[in-house]
Structures are given as structure tokens and as C-alpha cells.
Design a protein around this motif. Structure first.
Motif, PDB file in Angstrom:
ATOM      1  N   TYR B 227     -13.495   3.978   7.170  1.00 13.52           N
ATOM      2  CA  TYR B 227     -12.432   3.708   5.979  1.00 13.52           C
ATOM      3  C   TYR B 227     -11.932   2.341   6.229  1.00 13.52           C
ATOM      4  CZ  TYR B 227     -12.530   8.885   5.447  1.00 13.52           C
ATOM      5  OH  TYR B 227     -13.122  10.001   5.211  1.00 13.52           O
ATOM      6  N   SER B 228     -12.623   1.243   6.591  1.00 12.01           N
ATOM      7  CA  SER B 228     -12.344   0.119   6.768  1.00 12.01           C
ATOM      8  C   SER B 228     -11.783  -0.444   5.501  1.00 12.01           C
ATOM      9  CB  SER B 228     -13.154  -0.841   7.415  1.00 12.01           C
ATOM     10  OG  SER B 228     -14.389  -0.617   6.891  1.00 12.01           O
ATOM     11  N   PHE B 229     -12.321   0.094   4.177  1.00 11.60           N
ATOM     12  CA  PHE B 229     -12.171  -0.336   2.853  1.00 11.60           C
ATOM     13  C   PHE B 229     -10.654  -0.248   2.405  1.00 11.60           C
ATOM     14  CE2 PHE B 229     -13.851   3.729   2.417  1.00 11.60           C
ATOM     15  CZ  PHE B 229     -12.941   4.455   1.326  1.00 11.60           C
ATOM     16  N   PHE B 230      -9.898   0.774   3.184  1.00 13.43           N
ATOM     17  CA  PHE B 230      -8.263   0.897   2.932  1.00 13.43           C
ATOM     18  C   PHE B 230      -7.576  -0.112   3.529  1.00 13.43           C
ATOM     19  CE2 PHE B 230      -8.818   5.856   3.626  1.00 13.43           C
ATOM     20  CZ  PHE B 230      -8.998   6.095   2.078  1.00 13.43           C
ATOM     21  N   THR B 231      -7.964  -1.060   4.288  1.00 13.63           N
ATOM     22  CA  THR B 231      -7.148  -2.043   5.089  1.00 13.63           C
ATOM     23  C   THR B 231      -6.458  -2.831   4.167  1.00 13.63           C
ATOM     24  OG1 THR B 231      -8.836  -2.197   6.725  1.00 13.63           O
ATOM     25  CG2 THR B 231      -7.022  -3.518   6.833  1.00 13.63           C
ATOM     26  N   ASP B 232      -7.107  -3.655   3.187  1.00 13.90           N
ATOM     27  CA  ASP B 232      -6.188  -4.619   2.215  1.00 13.90           C
ATOM     28  C   ASP B 232      -5.009  -3.771   1.552  1.00 13.90           C
ATOM     29  OD1 ASP B 232      -7.860  -6.706   3.025  1.00 13.90           O
ATOM     30  OD2 ASP B 232      -9.081  -6.351   1.445  1.00 13.90           O
ATOM     31  N   GLN B 233      -5.435  -2.725   0.939  1.00 10.05           N
ATOM     32  CA  GLN B 233      -4.504  -1.867   0.006  1.00 10.05           C
ATOM     33  C   GLN B 233      -3.113  -1.570   1.037  1.00 10.05           C
ATOM     34  OE1 GLN B 233      -5.141  -2.318  -2.888  1.00 10.05           O
ATOM     35  NE2 GLN B 233      -3.426  -1.394  -3.622  1.00 10.05           N
ATOM     36  N   TYR B 234      -3.581  -1.212   2.207  1.00  6.68           N
ATOM     37  CA  TYR B 234      -2.366  -0.814   3.342  1.00  6.68           C
ATOM     38  C   TYR B 234      -1.649  -1.927   3.620  1.00  6.68           C
ATOM     39  CZ  TYR B 234      -3.205   4.080   4.248  1.00  6.68           C
ATOM     40  OH  TYR B 234      -3.213   5.621   4.324  1.00  6.68           O
ATOM     41  N   ASN B 235      -2.242  -3.163   3.783  1.00 11.32           N
ATOM     42  CA  ASN B 235      -1.438  -4.215   3.877  1.00 11.32           C
ATOM     43  C   ASN B 235      -0.356  -4.489   2.852  1.00 11.32           C
ATOM     44  OD1 ASN B 235      -2.385  -4.924   6.480  1.00 11.32           O
ATOM     45  ND2 ASN B 235      -4.113  -5.831   5.705  1.00 11.32           N
ATOM     46  N   VAL B 236      -0.929  -4.440   1.440  1.00  9.47           N
ATOM     47  CA  VAL B 236      -0.146  -4.625   0.184  1.00  9.47           C
ATOM     48  C   VAL B 236       1.076  -3.571   0.500  1.00  9.47           C
ATOM     49  CG1 VAL B 236      -0.069  -4.334  -2.118  1.00  9.47           C
ATOM     50  CG2 VAL B 236      -2.073  -5.222  -1.257  1.00  9.47           C
ATOM     51  N   ALA B 237       0.980  -2.151   0.586  1.00  6.73           N
ATOM     52  CA  ALA B 237       1.713  -1.304   0.729  1.00  6.73           C
ATOM     53  C   ALA B 237       2.729  -1.393   1.601  1.00  6.73           C
ATOM     54  CB  ALA B 237       1.199   0.085   0.903  1.00  6.73           C
ATOM     55  N   LEU B 238       2.634  -1.865   2.883  1.00  4.32           N
ATOM     56  CA  LEU B 238       3.249  -2.102   3.873  1.00  4.32           C
ATOM     57  C   LEU B 238       4.295  -3.407   3.761  1.00  4.32           C
ATOM     58  CD1 LEU B 238       1.221  -1.025   6.988  1.00  4.32           C
ATOM     59  CD2 LEU B 238       3.045   0.084   5.910  1.00  4.32           C
ATOM     60  N   GLY B 239       3.424  -4.572   2.994  1.00  3.87           N
ATOM     61  CA  GLY B 239       4.175  -5.703   2.732  1.00  3.87           C
ATOM     62  C   GLY B 239       5.202  -5.355   1.953  1.00  3.87           C
ATOM     63  N   LEU B 240       5.188  -4.735   0.897  1.00  8.13           N
ATOM     64  CA  LEU B 240       6.076  -4.319  -0.068  1.00  8.13           C
ATOM     65  C   LEU B 240       7.285  -3.700   0.603  1.00  8.13           C
ATOM     66  CD1 LEU B 240       4.365  -2.959  -3.092  1.00  8.13           C
ATOM     67  CD2 LEU B 240       5.666  -4.789  -3.065  1.00  8.13           C
ATOM     68  N   GLN B 241       6.977  -2.822   1.635  1.00  9.22           N
ATOM     69  CA  GLN B 241       8.087  -1.764   2.121  1.00  9.22           C
ATOM     70  C   GLN B 241       8.702  -2.724   3.072  1.00  9.22           C
ATOM     71  OE1 GLN B 241       6.784   1.910   3.262  1.00  9.22           O
ATOM     72  NE2 GLN B 241       7.345   1.549   5.336  1.00  9.22           N
ATOM     73  N   LYS B 242       8.114  -3.700   3.862  1.00 12.73           N
ATOM     74  CA  LYS B 242       8.704  -4.548   4.704  1.00 12.73           C
ATOM     75  C   LYS B 242       9.676  -5.561   3.935  1.00 12.73           C
ATOM     76  CE  LYS B 242       7.263  -6.932   8.931  1.00 12.73           C
ATOM     77  NZ  LYS B 242       6.149  -7.327   9.754  1.00 12.73           N
ATOM     78  N   ALA B 243       9.295  -5.939   2.820  1.00 10.10           N
ATOM     79  CA  ALA B 243      10.219  -7.008   2.039  1.00 10.10           C
ATOM     80  C   ALA B 243      11.340  -6.117   1.383  1.00 10.10           C
ATOM     81  CB  ALA B 243       9.238  -7.583   0.852  1.00 10.10           C
ATOM     82  N   GLY B 244      11.310  -4.822   1.559  1.00  9.47           N
ATOM     83  CA  GLY B 244      12.208  -3.975   1.082  1.00  9.47           C
ATOM     84  C   GLY B 244      12.138  -3.848  -0.603  1.00  9.47           C
ATOM     85  N   ALA B 245      11.035  -4.090  -0.983  1.00 12.76           N
ATOM     86  CA  ALA B 245      10.694  -4.328  -2.637  1.00 12.76           C
ATOM     87  C   ALA B 245      10.230  -2.620  -3.164  1.00 12.76           C
ATOM     88  CB  ALA B 245       9.598  -5.291  -2.943  1.00 12.76           C
ATOM     89  N   THR B 246      10.087  -1.827  -2.155  1.00 11.23           N
ATOM     90  CA  THR B 246      10.043  -0.365  -2.408  1.00 11.23           C
ATOM     91  C   THR B 246      10.529   0.445  -1.676  1.00 11.23           C
ATOM     92  OG1 THR B 246       8.418   1.396  -2.956  1.00 11.23           O
ATOM     93  CG2 THR B 246       7.920  -0.276  -1.228  1.00 11.23           C
ATOM     94  N   LEU B 247      10.969   1.979  -2.157  1.00 15.46           N
ATOM     95  CA  LEU B 247      11.833   2.617  -1.247  1.00 15.46           C
ATOM     96  C   LEU B 247      10.910   2.919  -0.103  1.00 15.46           C
ATOM     97  CD1 LEU B 247      14.469   4.560  -1.103  1.00 15.46           C
ATOM     98  CD2 LEU B 247      13.035   6.315  -2.185  1.00 15.46           C
ATOM     99  N   ASP B 248      11.563   2.903   1.093  1.00 17.47           N
ATOM    100  CA  ASP B 248      10.984   2.992   2.382  1.00 17.47           C
ATOM    101  C   ASP B 248      10.316   4.335   2.419  1.00 17.47           C
ATOM    102  OD1 ASP B 248      10.995   2.919   5.456  1.00 17.47           O
ATOM    103  OD2 ASP B 248      12.376   4.470   4.714  1.00 17.47           O
ATOM    104  N   PHE B 249       8.960   4.344   3.009  1.00 19.35           N
ATOM    105  CA  PHE B 249       8.273   5.660   2.773  1.00 19.35           C
ATOM    106  C   PHE B 249       8.694   6.875   3.801  1.00 19.35           C
ATOM    107  CE2 PHE B 249       5.080   8.894   4.395  1.00 19.35           C
ATOM    108  CZ  PHE B 249       4.221   8.880   3.468  1.00 19.35           C
ATOM    109  N   GLY B 250       9.440   6.397   4.670  1.00 17.64           N
ATOM    110  CA  GLY B 250      10.095   7.648   5.539  1.00 17.64           C
ATOM    111  C   GLY B 250      11.273   8.084   4.888  1.00 17.64           C
ATOM    112  N   THR B 251      11.907   7.420   4.268  1.00 15.93           N
ATOM    113  CA  THR B 251      13.343   7.668   3.403  1.00 15.93           C
ATOM    114  C   THR B 251      12.559   8.632   2.339  1.00 15.93           C
ATOM    115  OG1 THR B 251      14.236   5.706   3.952  1.00 15.93           O
ATOM    116  CG2 THR B 251      15.149   7.083   2.104  1.00 15.93           C
TER     117      THR B 251
END
Lengths: 306, 432
Positions: B227-251
């Protein structure tokens, strides 16, 4: 002499008939209940035992696989995770509920104005819909905007736990919720137990100059032993079977951090259609609960004998 | 909220009840043997069809009305199930020997489960006749040359956006976006609107939001155990979350947040979601539940690719193996996949599996549908890959990928560690 010997002979058949009638009457009283029990509890239970040795998806012909399901179980990481989580839950839920229920019962076992209100309030969570309880607590535990974390932050906790959104804190969050929900029920049992303790014991102890703590330790606790034993057994059985609260609060997550045995049974059986394997998990769960309960009974017997 | 969750409470007794049902059905089927022949075309037949949230899923009523009008003598009785519990409820029903005639396949993962367990009737003849070959998504139902369901609806993912917020920020309709541009845009759109937080985008908690899109756009195989092909997309999703640009996943997970509410209350400016939401959104707007001014854009892309690639999944009807009215049920399945069925559902804003230029233009003529060029372009992606490949391992792998997805998204595991355990677990628990 012959007279004596023949005497019982004529009376025997009626007596036997009467005994039979007693048995039949007895059976006819328990029959309606027993049929229900047999059909909906006993048969499925036995079927589950049998299924544990089969490979069956509810459609194809079941296949006898002997102990294969149990061997798979041994190697299945999901099972190990679920077993660990179930023990973790029980280890938290049983003692905390017991202490909380006893504390509440002692606090509310007085003749005070409005005590009935507080007793009702304490019992209320138990009769509230479990789904509502789970949703409300999830909101309280909300990692960013939840009141619990806001309070913690106000108290100076720099990095409050992320509760249901964290693998380390999800189980404690579930335990806290379940203790809150269950303590009212066990409090009622303890209240009943407290009211059976004769007042004279306390009066005598007071005359002898015993402190509050001494009275609690030497009168209350020993007199409550039968209640405590009952509460302990019920709590143990309930803890090992936990499913509903977890399904609504975390659905086993994040990851597998709150996956419990009962949920594994449901997942493997209903969702994946592996009824044989699912029954094997259920059987193991049954054996664990049975063993713990038997051990509790043994310990209780030994203590009673002393 | 409570309503959609109530069945959770019955789950535990359910397990017991099921064991009974399973045990009984075993006994019954073993002795019953010859079932009576299914009622044929003549006479009055009442066909039962499993559906979810009937009141909020207008396509069902549209289809049923059209079918009843075309087939006098056959009445349809919907078996309405809550959407969230649909898969589990149907699984339980089928396991318990339920006799509902038509079973709606909400997604292909469930389809693979039911078909591999032999719970559906083979309808290869229908899949090989008439217009069936033209159905989008038909391939997904091919189980080594056999078909057990026919798609009537083909959804794919695109980007919904709130026009008002984009206009305010002075951003044009996003015709082509790379994921990096999308992330930047999301950050730009994140605001505090008078004390109310507006997120740039909302990523729902489904693993597909990250995993299926990266599989579709990188050509990765979600059943492979690699599943290494997931890597880039996870970085995008986590980056958005870190920047506060999307509702945090845990919440979002703890709150069981709803993408519809997020978009319709204006809490998010963008929303990657499937086309099924179009019908619901038009309905919400018509009934005055929301006044969001929305439009569509193509799914953001990995840089370097050509054209628009997204993922999608068909929805299908299948005939229960234990159906009481098998013939009428087959008739219904065929009708839903036909031109008449496609017309009936496109009228309520649902994308039919049988696609033609007429249907697309009729679709954009609907009242409430955005009419700009970008929306039209978004509606015709160049390539739609299947959300999740179908195999007997699909559902087991799905569970593992979901669990590890949660751990990565709540920050419990790094992307690399999460992917490593996906690889290991899928290989050792499923593919071994």
C-alpha cells in the motif's frame, strides 16, 4: 401378619398416581416458561456449541472441521486484541462500579430531606437509553470542543487526552461512561443491603468508642458481604459481555483499541458470515465467564465457611 | 441522530436471536427441501424490495412508480432500513433466511459478500441481454463470468463547492486542481465568519476519501497487500488537518459528523463526495432546508496525470436466492437497468448506470442543477475506477484498511507505520 403385608398394596397405586399427578402439575406450571427458554435460549446455546466445530456460512452445508476453528483462534491477532481489551474493560469497570455504587449507597442511606430525589437522580442513567448516553458522552469527550477537555485546559492541563479519538484513552473513556451508567443500579442493591444491617450493631460499636472508619470496616463491609458477592458476580458477567456501549461510542476503534470479544463474535458471525468461527469465539467467552464466576463462588464459599 | 442509532441497542439480543434463527433455518431448510414454485407473472404479486432511508432517497419511489405503471399486477412493497445500518441489517436478514425478493446492493463490497456466500440468484442471462452491455459499472458485478446483480445507478466522486465562499475569496471555479493546489485553496478558504468557523474543505471519515482516490489516480490495487501508493494522499489529508483547514478526524469520528450538515450549513467551503449527494442536495434546497449556493468541480488530480480520473461505485439490484417471486423480481431488476428505469431516476437527480447523451442533457436541465461549464465538465470525468475491487477477500481487507486508516488519521501512527501494518496485516491475516 399377612394382613399387615397386604395393607400397603392397595394404597400404593393411588399414591404413585398422586405423585405422578404432582409431577405433571409441576411440569405444567413451568412448561410455558420452559418452552420459551428451551426454544430461544437452550437450543441456540447448544447450537452455538456445535457450530464452533463446524465451518458454516448459514447457506452452504455445514462442514465438520473439528478443532480447526480453535486453532485459528489461537493464531488470530484480532482475537488476542479483543481478549486483552475485554480484560482491560473488566479490570476497570468492575472495581470502579463497585466502589462508586457502594459510595453512593452509603452517602444516600440516611434519613434526609430530599434523599429520594438524589437516589432517583443516581439511578436515572441506568434507565436512560444507552444510545443517548453514548452520544452525550461522546460529545462531552469531543477532543477539540468537548466540555471535559475545556475544563481540563482551564485547570492548566496543557495537552488533555484525545479520549475516543486516541488509542490510549478510548477505553478509559468507555469505562468512565459505563461506570456512570451502571453505578445507580448497583447502588440500589447496596441500599437494600445496607437496610438489612441491624442498627444495634452500630449503637453497640459507638458505645465502645469505634470511629466511623472502624464501624464501616468492621460492621458495614462484613454485613454487606452477600450483597457485594452478588454485585461482583453480576458485574463480572456484564463486563465480559460488553458490546452495545462500545458499538455506539467507538465501534471498536480507533483501529482496534476498543474491539471486545462480543463485538468480534458479532463481526465474524453476522458481518463476515463465519458462523463456525464466531461460535468458537463465543464459546471461549462463555468459558472465561463461567470460570471467573465459578472461582468467585468458590472463594465466597470458603470465606463463608470461616 | 438517535433514530439512526437505535438498532445498536438491539444488537446484543440480536446475536442471540440470530443464533436461534440460524439454528432453526438450518433445520427448516434441511427438511423443507422442495420449495413451492414462485408465483409467475399472472395474478397479483407483491414484490418486496430492501431500500434505505426511503423518504430521503427519492430514486426508489421514482423507480417503483415507473415499474408499477409499466407492470400492472405487480405491486412493490419497500422494506425500509436505516442507511447506516443497511449492510448489517441485510446481512442479518439474509442469514436468517429472509424472503424479500429484491435486495439492493448499496456497494460492491457487500455484493461480493452476498454473492460469494451464495445468497443471490444468478442472473447472467439478464446481464448478457438487451442494453445491459452498455451499463456503466457492470464489470464490477462480474464474478468469474457470472453475474448476480445489475447496476441501475453509477455514482462517481467529484468536488462540491460553496459558490458564495469562493466568490468572496475572489477564486474562480476550480476547473483543474492538483492536490497541492486544492490544499492551498482549502487553507485560503478557512475562515472565522463572525465567530463561526468555516473550514476550507471537509473530508468525511470514510477511508475511501484517502484510499480509493489514491488507488484510482495512481493505479494502485487495494487488494494487493502493498500500500505504499497511499503515502502521498495521506500526506495531503494530514496536512489539511494539521493546518486546520478541515474538521479534525478524531472530532469528526467522535461526533459522528455528517457531511450533509457540514455542507448545507455552510460549515465547509468544499466537499469531495459522490454524485448521489446531488439529488439529496437539490431536495434539501427545494424544501428550504438549506440556501447554500453550490456547484461542481472535477476531483483534484495527482500532478502529471492527464485528464480527470476519479473513483466511483455502482448501485445495483439483485434477486434474493430465497425470493418468493423470483420471476417478478428479475423483471424488476431488468426494468431498473433499462432505459425506462434510467429515465425515471435521472428525473430526480440520480445518475443512472445506463448513460446516454440524452440522459445527461436531461439531467442538467433539472431545476436546481448548476449550469456552468465547470459543473458540466465535472460531470463527465475521463476515467472512473471502481472504488474497491470485488473478490472474496474484499470485506476482510476492507476491515483492516479501515482500522489502520483510523490510526493514521487520529495521529496514532505515522503514515509509514500505518502503511507498514496494512501491508503486514493484509498479508498475514487475509492473503496467507
Amino acid at each position: 401378619m399377612a394382613h399387615v403385608a397386604t395393607q400397603p398394596a392397595p394404597t400404593a397405586p393411588p399414591r404413585r398416581r398422586r405423585a405422578w399427578r404432582h409431577i405433571l402439575v409441576g411440569w405444567s406450571f413451568i412448561l410455558p416458561n420452559f418452552v420459551g427458554f428451551a426454544l430461544f435460549t437452550l437450543v441456540p446455546m447448544l447450537a452455538a456449541f456445535a457450530l464452533a466445530f463446524l465451518d458454516w456460512d448459514s447457506y452452504s452445508t455445514p462442514e465438520w472441521v473439528g478443532l480447526k476453528n480453535f486453532q485459528r483462534l489461537w493464531a488470530d491477532e484480532n482475537f488476542h486484541v479483543a481478549l486483552r481489551n475485554t480484560l482491560y474493560y473488566a479490570a476497570g469497570h468492575i472495581p470502579l462500579t463497585l466502589v462508586a455504587a457502594l459510595g453512593l449507597a452509603i452517602a444516600l442511606n440516611r434519613k434526609l430531606r430530599g434523599v429520594a430525589f438524589f437516589r432517583t437522580a443516581a439511578f436515572f442513567p441506568y434507565i436512560t437509553s444507552l444510545v443517548a448516553v453514548a452520544i452525550v458522552w461522546n460529545t462531552l469527550f469531543n477532543p477539540t470542543a468537548g466540555p471535559i477537555n475545556q475544563i481540563l485546559e482551564a485547570l492548566g492541563v496543557a495537552d488533555p487526552p484525545r479520549w475516543v479519538a486516541s488509542t490510549d484513552w478510548a477505553m478509559p473513556a468507555v469505562i468512565v461512561t459505563s461506570v456512570w451508567r451502571d453505578m445507580g443500579y448497583y447502588m440500589v442493591l447496596y441500599l437494600a443491603g445496607l437496610q438489612t444491617i441491624p442498627k444495634e450493631y452500630y449503637e453497640a460499636a459507638r458505645v465502645d468508642g469505634a470511629s466511623t472508619w472502624q464501624r464501616f470496616w468492621n460492621i458495614t463491609l462484613p454485613c454487606l458481604r452477600p450483597t457485594t458477592f452478588f454485585v461482583l458476580v453480576m458485574l463480572t458477567i456484564q463486563s465480559f459481555k460488553v458490546l452495545d456501549l462500545i458499538v455506539v461510542m467507538t465501534d471498536g476503534g480507533p483501529g482496534r483499541s476498543t474491539l471486545v470479544l462480543a463485538q468480534l463474535v458479532y463481526r465474524e458471525g453476522i458481518t463476515e458470515g463465519k458462523f463456525g468461527y464466531s461460535s468458537a469465539v463465543a464459546l471461549v467467552l462463555f468459558v472465561i465467564v463461567l470460570t471467573v464466576t465459578v472461582v468467585q463462588f468458590r472463594i465466597n464459599e470458603r470465606r463463608s465457611a470461616r | 441522530m438517535t433514530a439512526s442509532n437505535t438498532p445498536a441497542r438491539v444488537r446484543h439480543p440480536l446475536v442471540k436471536a440470530l443464533a436461534t434463527a440460524a439454528a432453526l433455518s438450518l433445520a427448516v431448510t434441511a427438511c423443507g427441501g422442495s420449495a413451492e414454485p414462485a408465483a409467475g407473472g399472472d395474478g397479483n404479486v407483491t414484490l418486496s424490495v430492501t431500500v434505505w432511508n426511503m423518504a430521503k432517497t427519492p430514486e426508489f419511489k421514482a423507480l417503483f412508480d415507473a415499474f408499477e405503471a409499466a407492470n400492472p399486477g405487480i405491486k412493490i412493497k419497500p422494506v425500509d432500513i436505516l442507511a447506516d445500518d443497511y449492510a448489517e441489517k441485510v446481512t442479518t436478514m439474509l442469514a436468517g433466511g429472509d424472503k424479500s425478493d429484491v435486495i439492493t446492493m448499496k456497494n460492491v463490497t457487500d455484493y461480493s459478500r452476498y454473492s460469494s456466500r451464495g445468497q443471490l440468484q444468478e442472473i447472467t442471462d439478464l446481464a448478457k441481454s438487451g442494453d445491459a452491455a452498455k451499463l456503466a459499472g457492470l464489470d464490477a458485478f462480474d464474478v468469474s463470468g457470472k453475474y448476480f446483480a445489475l447496476p441501475y445507478r453509477q455514482d462517481f466522486w467529484l468536488l462540491y463547492y460553496n459558490k458564495t465562499y469562493l466568490d468572496k475569496a475572489g477564486v474562480k471555479a476550480p476547473e483543474t486542481l492538483t492536490w497541492d493546489e486544492y490544499a492551498k485553496l482549502a487553507q485560503q478558504l478557512t475562515k472565522d465568519e463572525g465567530g463561526k468557523k468555516v473550514y476550507g474543505t471537509y473530508h468525511h471519515t470514510w477511508r475511501s476519501v484517502v484510499q480509493a482516490i489514491s488507488a484510482a489516480q495512481t493505479g494502485g490495487d487495494q487488494l494487493s497487500g502493498e500500500y505504499s501508493f497511499f503515502t502521498d494522499q495521506y500526506n495531503v489529508a494530514l496536512g489539511l488537518q494539521k493546518a486546520g483547514a478541515t474538521l479534525d478526524f478524531g472530532t469528526a469520528m467522535a461526533q459522528k459528523s455528517d457531511y450533509k450538515t457540514m455542507f448545507e450549513t455552510g460549515a465547509t467551503a468544499m466537499l469531495p463526495m459522490g454524485t448521489w449527494y446531488i439529488a439529496a442536495l437539490m431536495e434539501a434546497k427545494k424544501s428550504g432546508k438549506t440556501d447554500v449556493d453550490w456547484a461542481l468541480a472535477p476531483m483534484p488530480q495527482r500532478p502529471g496525470g492527464s485528464g480527470v480520473t476519479t473513483f466511483g461505485s455502482p448501485t445495483a439490484f439483485a434477486v434474493n436466492k430465497k425470493a418468493e417471486h423470483a420471476d417478478a423480481a428479475k423483471k424488476f431488476v431488468q426494468f431498473a437497468a433499462s432505459k425506462a428505469g434510467a429515465e425515471a431516476i435521472s428525473k430526480v437527480g440520480v445518475v443512472p448506470a445506463l448513460q446516454s447523451p440524452e440522459i445527461t442533457s436531461a439531467y442538467f436541465a433539472l431545476d436546481g442543477m448548476p449550469t456552468d461549464e465547470v459543473s458540466k465538465k465535472a460531470f463527465e470525468p475521463d476515467k472512473v475506477n471502481l472504488e474497491m475491487p470485488v473478490s472474496e477477500n474484499t470485506s476482510d481487507i476492507d476491515t483492516i484498511l479501515k482500522e489502520e486508516h483510523e490510526l493514521i488519521m487520529v495521529g496514532d501512527k505515522s503514515v509509514a507505520d500505518g502503511i507498514k501494518s496494512m501491508n503486514e496485516r493484509v498479508k498475514s491475516e487475509v492473503l496467507n
